[in-house]
Structures are given as structure tokens and as C-alpha cells.
Design an enzyme around this catalytic site. Structure first.
Site, PDB file in Angstrom:
ATOM      1  N   ARG A  56      -3.179  22.865  24.908  1.00  0.00           N
ATOM      2  CA  ARG A  56      -1.720  22.728  24.833  1.00  0.00           C
ATOM      3  C   ARG A  56      -1.063  23.541  23.800  1.00  0.00           C
ATOM      4  NH1 ARG A  56      -2.218  15.862  24.598  1.00  0.00           N
ATOM      5  NH2 ARG A  56      -1.686  15.656  26.747  1.00  0.00           N
TER       6      ARG A  56
ATOM      7  N   VAL B 253     -13.060   9.486  25.706  1.00  0.00           N
ATOM      8  CA  VAL B 253     -11.450  10.024  25.623  1.00  0.00           C
ATOM      9  C   VAL B 253     -10.735   8.747  25.186  1.00  0.00           C
ATOM     10  CG1 VAL B 253     -10.160  10.998  27.331  1.00  0.00           C
ATOM     11  CG2 VAL B 253     -12.463  11.212  27.786  1.00  0.00           C
ATOM     12  N   THR B 254     -11.006   7.455  25.460  1.00  0.00           N
ATOM     13  CA  THR B 254     -10.119   6.387  25.082  1.00  0.00           C
ATOM     14  C   THR B 254      -9.600   6.502  23.649  1.00  0.00           C
ATOM     15  OG1 THR B 254     -11.452   5.205  26.286  1.00  0.00           O
ATOM     16  CG2 THR B 254      -9.717   3.915  24.823  1.00  0.00           C
ATOM     17  N   ASN B 255      -8.057   6.408  23.591  1.00  0.00           N
ATOM     18  CA  ASN B 255      -7.527   6.419  22.165  1.00  0.00           C
ATOM     19  C   ASN B 255      -7.511   4.981  21.432  1.00  0.00           C
ATOM     20  OD1 ASN B 255      -6.461   9.001  21.713  1.00  0.00           O
ATOM     21  ND2 ASN B 255      -5.296   8.877  23.589  1.00  0.00           N
TER      22      ASN B 255
ATOM     23  N   ARG C  77      -1.208   6.760  19.307  1.00  0.00           N
ATOM     24  CA  ARG C  77      -2.284   6.545  19.678  1.00  0.00           C
ATOM     25  C   ARG C  77      -2.976   5.538  18.792  1.00  0.00           C
ATOM     26  NH1 ARG C  77      -1.739  12.128  20.069  1.00  0.00           N
ATOM     27  NH2 ARG C  77      -2.115  12.956  22.079  1.00  0.00           N
TER      28      ARG C  77
ATOM     29  N   ASN D  66      -8.008  -1.749  22.241  1.00  0.00           N
ATOM     30  CA  ASN D  66      -9.034  -0.986  22.900  1.00  0.00           C
ATOM     31  C   ASN D  66     -10.574  -1.038  22.155  1.00  0.00           C
ATOM     32  OD1 ASN D  66      -7.321  -0.142  24.822  1.00  0.00           O
ATOM     33  ND2 ASN D  66      -7.031   1.939  23.944  1.00  0.00           N
TER      34      ASN D  66
ATOM     35  N   HIS E  37      -7.189  13.420  16.440  1.00  0.00           N
ATOM     36  CA  HIS E  37      -6.408  13.573  17.860  1.00  0.00           C
ATOM     37  C   HIS E  37      -5.179  12.550  17.934  1.00  0.00           C
ATOM     38  CE1 HIS E  37      -5.377  14.329  21.878  1.00  0.00           C
ATOM     39  NE2 HIS E  37      -5.577  13.121  22.310  1.00  0.00           N
TER      40      HIS E  37
ATOM     41  N   ARG F  40      -1.030   4.690  26.318  1.00  0.00           N
ATOM     42  CA  ARG F  40       0.084   4.480  25.163  1.00  0.00           C
ATOM     43  C   ARG F  40       1.234   4.247  26.213  1.00  0.00           C
ATOM     44  NH1 ARG F  40       1.173   9.205  21.276  1.00  0.00           N
ATOM     45  NH2 ARG F  40      -0.019  10.592  23.048  1.00  0.00           N
TER      46      ARG F  40
ATOM     47  N   ASP G  85     -15.091   0.851  37.231  1.00  0.00           N
ATOM     48  CA  ASP G  85     -13.916   0.161  36.652  1.00  0.00           C
ATOM     49  C   ASP G  85     -14.038  -1.288  36.814  1.00  0.00           C
ATOM     50  OD1 ASP G  85     -10.886   1.306  36.070  1.00  0.00           O
ATOM     51  OD2 ASP G  85     -11.100  -0.929  36.389  1.00  0.00           O
TER      52      ASP G  85
END
Ligand code: 2OP
Length: 290
Positions: free
Chosen positions: A133, A100-102, A70, A77, A157, A64, A15
Site C-alpha cells: 500500500r 491473516v486474521t486480525n 484491528r 477472534n 500490522h 473489522r 469454512d
């Protein structure tokens, strides 16, 4: 933590915020003795530590805020993701990259184009989470164990997500035949809205546990060379009549990346909805600076 606990190799957390990844890694490392597990996990603020990685998971970027789609994260991003993709190109071109980032489908495309990796090796984790889900909501609605449900979600997505009732099987029977239309509409809307619902309940941050579980499913497919069908955002080059786009479809994923993109036999209504979603992704792609 899920990957470490599942024994999926040596984990390096990176990070840009000084101390954050080190602190998290140390905390996770300290969990081993009480769990009676052994795993390797380290943290760093130096992205060059991705060197030699077999699998790279990109979750960097902003999440978000309540009320945001998203897609609204696009500009914020893109810059972060581009820098990471350049590092991958330079230091880990052999890796399989899971984004995985939106906004997921757009960020997957951006990583692919910037890193110049093979399209077989860059995937976005989104629609398998949506399918998880959907499965959970069906399981609760029908009071049937989730192991008896094989849910299918394709498309973006994002707002254009397409839970496919006709092709979702519950104990081998199409979901469409098991519940009435009004209930089905509610289940589908709840699935599409599930991530936003969590964001709004939390007030800050986004869903965490279900995304990490869905991610574990993807990493397991790679590590175990499973080649079983799993929904992923992948680059299409003619499949479904689409080109130069990343969008969620079922794929066979193994140790070398995408083995096969499965072309579902969509009916005309499903096909139209899928192409509409693809159009909206394409419209957003036009705003990406690659
Ligand atoms: C979600 O659907 C984070 O996009 C992710 O919760």
C-alpha cells in the site's frame, strides 16, 4: 482463487459455515474452462481436510466494522483461532502456517503458542501488505512505476505500523530525500489508515484484493523457496533486543519457513518507535488466554 490461478498446487477451502466453502470452491472450479486454466480447488466444512497440507492460510474470524481498530477484534477472534491452531497441531504439524486474521501480530503469536509448531513455520501476513500500500501511494504521489520503489514497513500490522521513509528506496534514493516532510507525513498517515479507509468505504467487510495479492507474494516465497526479503510478523527471540513477541520485520522466507530474520540498522528515532509498538503488542498479549 489467486493461488489456484498462479498454479500453486491443490487448494482446499475450509469454512465452518455449512456449504460456504463448497459453494465458493465450486464457483471457482467452474471458472477454469472459460479461463483456459487447469487447477484443483475443493471446499469443505470439515477442518480435518487440512491433513497433509504444506501451507495453511488462516483468514477465519471476524473482520473489522467501520470505526473499529484491528486490536478490538482480539477477544472475538482468539477463540476461533485457538481451535484452528489445535487442529493444525493435530493434523498438519508439518505445515507452514500463514496467519491473516486480525489483530495480526497477536493472532500469529496465539497460533504459534497453541499449535506448538516451530517459530520458523508460523508467520503473519501484514507488513508486506502495508508495504504494498505504501508503494502504491508513493507511486501515485511521485508518478513513478511501482517496480522502481522498494518500500519498507515494520512493526505492528495495526495502529503501531511503521512505514520507514529513510529506508524506503525510490530508484535507489531514500524517500526522505525526495519529498518534503509535510507530504511524507501525509503518505505515512495514509498508509497506516489505508485498511480502515477501505473498511469505512465498504461499510461491511474489509479489504480483500490487496490482502490476497500480498498473500500470494508470501506463498510464492515458500513454494519457490525464494528466500528474498519480505516483511512478516515473526517470533523474535532476542532480535532487535526483543523476546517472546510476534511483530513485523523483514525476513528471508523459503520452503522450510523463516531462513533468517533481518535486523535493520535503525536510527534512534526509528528504534524508539519500533520499541513503542512492541510495547503495545506486549500489553495486548497479556490479555490473550493461551
Ligand atoms: C487489511 O489491512 C485485512 O488487515 C487487513 O486490510
Amino acid at each position: 482463487m489467486r493461488l489456484a490461478e498462479a498454479g500453486l498446487g491443490e487448494i482446499m477451502l475450509c469454512d465452518v459455515v455449512k456449504g460456504l466453502a463448497q459453494g465458493k470452491a465450486q464457483d471457482m472450479h467452474d471458472s477454469q474452462a472459460a479461463l483456459k486454466y487447469r487447477y484443483s480447488i475443493e471446499g469443505s466444512d470439515d477442518i480435518s481436510k487440512i491433513q497433509g497440507s504444506q501451507v495453511i492460510i488462516i483468514t477465519a474470524g471476524l473482520a473489522r466494522k467501520p470505526g473499529m481498530t484491528r486490536e478490538e477484534l482480539l477477544q472475538k477472534n482468539s477463540q476461533i483461532i485457538k481451535e484452528i491452531a489445535l487442529q493444525i497441531k493435530d493434523k498438519a504439524p508439518q505445515a507452514i502456517v500463514i496467519v491473516v486474521t486480525n489483530p495480526l501480530d497477536l493472532m500469529t503469536y496465539l497460533v504459534l503458542k497453541t499449535s506448538k509448531l516451530s517459530p520458523k513455520r508460523v508467520v503473519g501476513m501484514g507488513v508486506n501488505l502495508d508495504a504494498a500500500r505504501f508503494t502504491n501511494l508513493i507511486s501515485r504521489e511521485l508518478n513513478i512505476p511501482n517496480t522502481e520503489i522498494n518500500a519498507l514497513v515494520i512493526g505492528a500490522h495495526g495502529e503501531g505500523m511503521l512505514p520507514l521513509a529513510r529506508l524506503t528506496q525510490v530508484k535507489g534514493v531514500s524517500l526522505e530525500e525526495l519529498i518534503d516532510e509535510a507530504k511524507l507525513k501525509k503518505l505515512i498517515a495514509a498508509t497506516v489508515n489505508r485498511g480502515a479507509e477501505v473498511v469505512s468505504l465498504l461499510g461491511s467487510g474489509s479489504a480483500y484484493f490487496a490482502p490476497s495479492a500480498a498473500l500470494l507474494e508470501v506463498v510464492r516465497a515458500v513454494a519457490g523457496n525464494q528466500k528474498r526479503a519480505i516483511g512478516l510478523s515473526v517470533y523474535l527471540n532476542g532480535e532487535y533486543g526483543l523476546k517472546d513477541i510476534c511483530i513485523g520485520v523483514p525476513c528471508l522466507l523459503g520452503k522450510n519457513g523463516i531462513e533468517k530474520i533481518i535486523e535493520l540498522d535503525l536510527n534512534s528515532e526509528e528504534r524508539q518507535a519500533f520499541l513503542k509498538t512492541a510495547d503495545s503488542i506486549k500489553a495486548n498479549l497479556a490479555h490473550l488466554k493461551i
